[in-house]
Design a protein around this motif. Structure first.
Motif, PDB file in Angstrom:
ATOM      1  N   ILE A   9       0.851  -1.183   0.000  1.00 14.21           N
ATOM      2  CA  ILE A   9       0.000   0.000   0.000  1.00 14.21           C
ATOM      3  C   ILE A   9       0.890   1.236   0.000  1.00 14.21           C
ATOM      4  CG2 ILE A   9      -1.915  -1.146   1.166  1.00 14.21           C
ATOM      5  CD1 ILE A   9      -1.128   0.416   3.719  1.00 14.21           C
ATOM      6  N   GLU A  10       0.283   2.331  -0.379  1.00 14.91           N
ATOM      7  CA  GLU A  10       0.956   3.635  -0.340  1.00 14.91           C
ATOM      8  C   GLU A  10       0.082   4.583   0.461  1.00 14.91           C
ATOM      9  OE1 GLU A  10       1.472   4.736  -4.419  1.00 14.91           O
ATOM     10  OE2 GLU A  10       2.868   3.096  -4.811  1.00 14.91           O
ATOM     11  N   PHE A  11       0.720   5.516   1.167  1.00 17.81           N
ATOM     12  CA  PHE A  11      -0.028   6.493   1.964  1.00 17.81           C
ATOM     13  C   PHE A  11       0.897   7.629   2.348  1.00 17.81           C
ATOM     14  CE2 PHE A  11       1.575   3.129   4.709  1.00 17.81           C
ATOM     15  CZ  PHE A  11       2.356   3.849   5.594  1.00 17.81           C
ATOM     16  N   LEU A  12       0.294   8.697   2.847  1.00 21.21           N
ATOM     17  CA  LEU A  12       1.048   9.833   3.370  1.00 21.21           C
ATOM     18  C   LEU A  12       0.747   9.958   4.864  1.00 21.21           C
ATOM     19  CD1 LEU A  12       0.406  12.477   0.578  1.00 21.21           C
ATOM     20  CD2 LEU A  12       2.515  11.198   1.012  1.00 21.21           C
ATOM     21  N   PRO A  13       1.761   9.847   5.716  1.00 23.17           N
ATOM     22  CA  PRO A  13       1.516  10.017   7.158  1.00 23.17           C
ATOM     23  C   PRO A  13       1.062  11.451   7.444  1.00 23.17           C
ATOM     24  CG  PRO A  13       3.692   9.079   6.743  1.00 23.17           C
ATOM     25  CD  PRO A  13       3.142   9.520   5.427  1.00 23.17           C
ATOM     26  N   PRO A  14       0.324  11.655   8.534  1.00 21.52           N
ATOM     27  CA  PRO A  14      -0.105  13.008   8.879  1.00 21.52           C
ATOM     28  C   PRO A  14       1.103  13.913   9.144  1.00 21.52           C
ATOM     29  CG  PRO A  14      -1.256  11.379  10.212  1.00 21.52           C
ATOM     30  CD  PRO A  14      -0.178  10.657   9.467  1.00 21.52           C
ATOM     31  N   GLU A  15       0.982  15.140   8.716  1.00 22.23           N
ATOM     32  CA  GLU A  15       2.066  16.110   8.910  1.00 22.23           C
ATOM     33  C   GLU A  15       2.293  16.338  10.406  1.00 22.23           C
ATOM     34  OE1 GLU A  15       3.003  20.723   7.778  1.00 22.23           O
ATOM     35  OE2 GLU A  15       1.800  19.526   6.391  1.00 22.23           O
ATOM     36  N   GLY A  16       3.560  16.297  10.808  1.00 23.95           N
ATOM     37  CA  GLY A  16       3.932  16.549  12.193  1.00 23.95           C
ATOM     38  C   GLY A  16       3.981  15.314  13.077  1.00 23.95           C
ATOM     39  N   TRP A  17       3.365  14.219  12.659  1.00 24.88           N
ATOM     40  CA  TRP A  17       3.450  12.970  13.419  1.00 24.88           C
ATOM     41  C   TRP A  17       4.795  12.333  13.097  1.00 24.88           C
ATOM     42  CZ3 TRP A  17      -1.150  10.152  15.491  1.00 24.88           C
ATOM     43  CH2 TRP A  17      -2.286  10.974  15.566  1.00 24.88           C
ATOM     44  N   PHE A  18       5.356  11.578  14.018  1.00 27.98           N
ATOM     45  CA  PHE A  18       6.659  10.981  13.746  1.00 27.98           C
ATOM     46  C   PHE A  18       6.598   9.462  13.861  1.00 27.98           C
ATOM     47  CE2 PHE A  18       6.555  12.388  18.151  1.00 27.98           C
ATOM     48  CZ  PHE A  18       7.006  11.291  18.853  1.00 27.98           C
ATOM     49  N   PRO A  19       7.463   8.773  13.111  1.00 28.61           N
ATOM     50  CA  PRO A  19       7.452   7.301  13.106  1.00 28.61           C
ATOM     51  C   PRO A  19       7.738   6.731  14.487  1.00 28.61           C
ATOM     52  CG  PRO A  19       8.791   8.146  11.312  1.00 28.61           C
ATOM     53  CD  PRO A  19       8.454   9.321  12.184  1.00 28.61           C
ATOM     54  N   ALA A  20       7.008   5.692  14.828  1.00 24.19           N
ATOM     55  CA  ALA A  20       7.234   4.991  16.094  1.00 24.19           C
ATOM     56  C   ALA A  20       8.312   3.934  15.886  1.00 24.19           C
ATOM     57  CB  ALA A  20       5.941   4.330  16.555  1.00 24.19           C
ATOM     58  N   ASP A  21       9.072   3.669  16.916  1.00 21.28           N
ATOM     59  CA  ASP A  21      10.071   2.611  16.885  1.00 21.28           C
ATOM     60  C   ASP A  21       9.366   1.306  17.238  1.00 21.28           C
ATOM     61  OD1 ASP A  21      12.122   0.789  17.296  1.00 21.28           O
ATOM     62  OD2 ASP A  21      13.399   2.228  18.339  1.00 21.28           O
ATOM     63  N   LEU A  22       8.990   0.534  16.210  1.00 21.62           N
ATOM     64  CA  LEU A  22       8.195  -0.677  16.424  1.00 21.62           C
ATOM     65  C   LEU A  22       8.943  -1.740  17.211  1.00 21.62           C
ATOM     66  CD1 LEU A  22       6.413  -0.936  12.962  1.00 21.62           C
ATOM     67  CD2 LEU A  22       5.537   0.009  15.106  1.00 21.62           C
ATOM     68  N   GLU A  23      10.249  -1.819  17.033  1.00 23.23           N
ATOM     69  CA  GLU A  23      11.025  -2.813  17.780  1.00 23.23           C
ATOM     70  C   GLU A  23      11.073  -2.451  19.258  1.00 23.23           C
ATOM     71  OE1 GLU A  23      14.703  -4.229  16.133  1.00 23.23           O
ATOM     72  OE2 GLU A  23      13.933  -3.984  14.095  1.00 23.23           O
ATOM     73  N   LYS A  24      11.270  -1.179  19.545  1.00 19.85           N
ATOM     74  CA  LYS A  24      11.318  -0.735  20.935  1.00 19.85           C
ATOM     75  C   LYS A  24       9.958  -0.936  21.605  1.00 19.85           C
ATOM     76  CE  LYS A  24      12.522   3.285  23.737  1.00 19.85           C
ATOM     77  NZ  LYS A  24      12.908   4.701  23.694  1.00 19.85           N
ATOM     78  N   ALA A  25       8.890  -0.740  20.858  1.00 15.20           N
ATOM     79  CA  ALA A  25       7.540  -0.903  21.390  1.00 15.20           C
ATOM     80  C   ALA A  25       7.085  -2.355  21.389  1.00 15.20           C
ATOM     81  CB  ALA A  25       6.571  -0.063  20.577  1.00 15.20           C
ATOM     82  N   ASP A  26       7.912  -3.263  20.878  1.00 12.24           N
ATOM     83  CA  ASP A  26       7.578  -4.685  20.769  1.00 12.24           C
ATOM     84  C   ASP A  26       6.253  -4.863  20.022  1.00 12.24           C
ATOM     85  OD1 ASP A  26       8.057  -7.401  21.064  1.00 12.24           O
ATOM     86  OD2 ASP A  26       6.957  -7.506  22.969  1.00 12.24           O
ATOM     87  N   ALA A  27       6.124  -4.137  18.918  1.00  4.73           N
ATOM     88  CA  ALA A  27       4.900  -4.160  18.113  1.00  4.73           C
ATOM     89  C   ALA A  27       5.103  -5.031  16.874  1.00  4.73           C
ATOM     90  CB  ALA A  27       4.517  -2.738  17.720  1.00  4.73           C
ATOM     91  N   THR A  28       5.256  -6.312  17.096  1.00  3.82           N
ATOM     92  CA  THR A  28       5.514  -7.228  15.990  1.00  3.82           C
ATOM     93  C   THR A  28       4.284  -7.472  15.127  1.00  3.82           C
ATOM     94  OG1 THR A  28       5.060  -9.103  17.427  1.00  3.82           O
ATOM     95  CG2 THR A  28       7.372  -8.415  17.213  1.00  3.82           C
ATOM     96  N   ASP A  29       3.114  -7.078  15.606  1.00  2.00           N
ATOM     97  CA  ASP A  29       1.885  -7.276  14.842  1.00  2.00           C
ATOM     98  C   ASP A  29       1.461  -6.019  14.087  1.00  2.00           C
ATOM     99  OD1 ASP A  29       1.347  -5.902  17.173  1.00  2.00           O
ATOM    100  OD2 ASP A  29      -0.563  -6.902  17.541  1.00  2.00           O
ATOM    101  N   VAL A  30       2.373  -5.065  13.955  1.00  2.00           N
ATOM    102  CA  VAL A  30       2.103  -3.795  13.279  1.00  2.00           C
ATOM    103  C   VAL A  30       3.129  -3.617  12.161  1.00  2.00           C
ATOM    104  CG1 VAL A  30       2.079  -1.288  13.581  1.00  2.00           C
ATOM    105  CG2 VAL A  30       1.107  -2.757  15.348  1.00  2.00           C
ATOM    106  N   ALA A  31       2.661  -3.137  11.007  1.00  5.45           N
ATOM    107  CA  ALA A  31       3.576  -2.901   9.885  1.00  5.45           C
ATOM    108  C   ALA A  31       4.104  -1.470   9.874  1.00  5.45           C
ATOM    109  CB  ALA A  31       2.857  -3.189   8.565  1.00  5.45           C
ATOM    110  N   PHE A  32       3.317  -0.538  10.394  1.00  2.59           N
ATOM    111  CA  PHE A  32       3.700   0.871  10.373  1.00  2.59           C
ATOM    112  C   PHE A  32       2.976   1.576  11.508  1.00  2.59           C
ATOM    113  CE2 PHE A  32       2.804   5.257   9.117  1.00  2.59           C
ATOM    114  CZ  PHE A  32       4.074   5.710   8.817  1.00  2.59           C
ATOM    115  N   ALA A  33       3.649   2.545  12.131  1.00  2.00           N
ATOM    116  CA  ALA A  33       3.011   3.343  13.186  1.00  2.00           C
ATOM    117  C   ALA A  33       3.620   4.725  13.237  1.00  2.00           C
ATOM    118  CB  ALA A  33       3.160   2.652  14.540  1.00  2.00           C
ATOM    119  N   VAL A  34       2.768   5.699  13.492  1.00  4.91           N
ATOM    120  CA  VAL A  34       3.224   7.062  13.747  1.00  4.91           C
ATOM    121  C   VAL A  34       2.602   7.526  15.058  1.00  4.91           C
ATOM    122  CG1 VAL A  34       3.692   7.769  11.366  1.00  4.91           C
ATOM    123  CG2 VAL A  34       1.386   8.046  12.304  1.00  4.91           C
ATOM    124  N   VAL A  35       3.288   8.484  15.699  1.00  6.91           N
ATOM    125  CA  VAL A  35       2.894   8.969  17.016  1.00  6.91           C
ATOM    126  C   VAL A  35       2.702  10.480  16.948  1.00  6.91           C
ATOM    127  CG1 VAL A  35       3.610   9.102  19.430  1.00  6.91           C
ATOM    128  CG2 VAL A  35       4.218   7.103  18.074  1.00  6.91           C
TER     129      VAL A  35
END
Length: 165
Positions: A9-35
């Motif tokens: 898929i393709e998308f544009l993250p919301p302006e001003g939100w920043f990528p989450a560190d999925l490994e640090k958050a132990d989010a193995t069931d997530v492909a992408f996250a912003v905070v």
């Protein structure tokens, strides 16, 4: 390691939100996250993307129900406040809003999660399909403030031409 979506898929993250560190958050069931850059009461609103191939004939409503059951395993008082199918027969989708409570240390947080389920055909094999789930999770106090960013994000999501996110 973060999951890989079954379809690109393709998308544009919301302006001003920043990528989450999925490994640090132990989010193995997530492909992408912003905070969101401004947490509310110590909780940062976030947008996550996950998905799975669907070899069965489960409806979007059944998939949303399963999501509620999974959340009930880790949260208290999960209530579905809205669940409806939208779109057209050629481009169906389902939206769902959940309210729930979770513990963070000695405190409890009342959270709201808005979910969007998008079925997508595999561009490499049109006999295969997947469902991509987009979710906004925020405190009850902040949810309506960040909902517009989430809606803008959802409008940018489309099938991609690569191998995933």
């Amino acid at each position: 390691m973060a999951m890989t979506l079954p379809v690109p898929i393709e998308f544009l993250p919301p302006e001003g939100w920043f990528p989450a560190d999925l490994e640090k958050a132990d989010a193995t069931d997530v492909a992408f996250a912003v905070v969101h850059p401004q947490p509310d009461a110590g909780f940062a609103a976030n947008i996550t993307v996950d998905g799975e191939y669907r070899p069965d004939t489960a409806t979007l409503t059944e998939l949303a129900d399963k999501s509620v059951e999974r959340l009930r395993n880790v949260a208290d008082s999960v209530v579905v406040t809205d669940c409806r199918e939208i779109g057209s027969p050629d481009a169906p989708a389902l939206i769902q809003r959940l309210v729930f409570s979770v513990g963070f240390g000695d405190a409890r947080r009342e959270l709201v999660q808005s979910q969007v389920y998008l079925p997508m055909l595999d561009v490499a094999d049109s006999r295969e399909w997947a469902v991509v789930r987009l979710a906004l999770t925020a405190t009850a106090a902040q949810h309506d403030t960040v909902l517009g960013d989430f809606q803008d994000f959802v409008r940018t999501v489309r099938p991609g031409t690569g191998t995933g996110i």
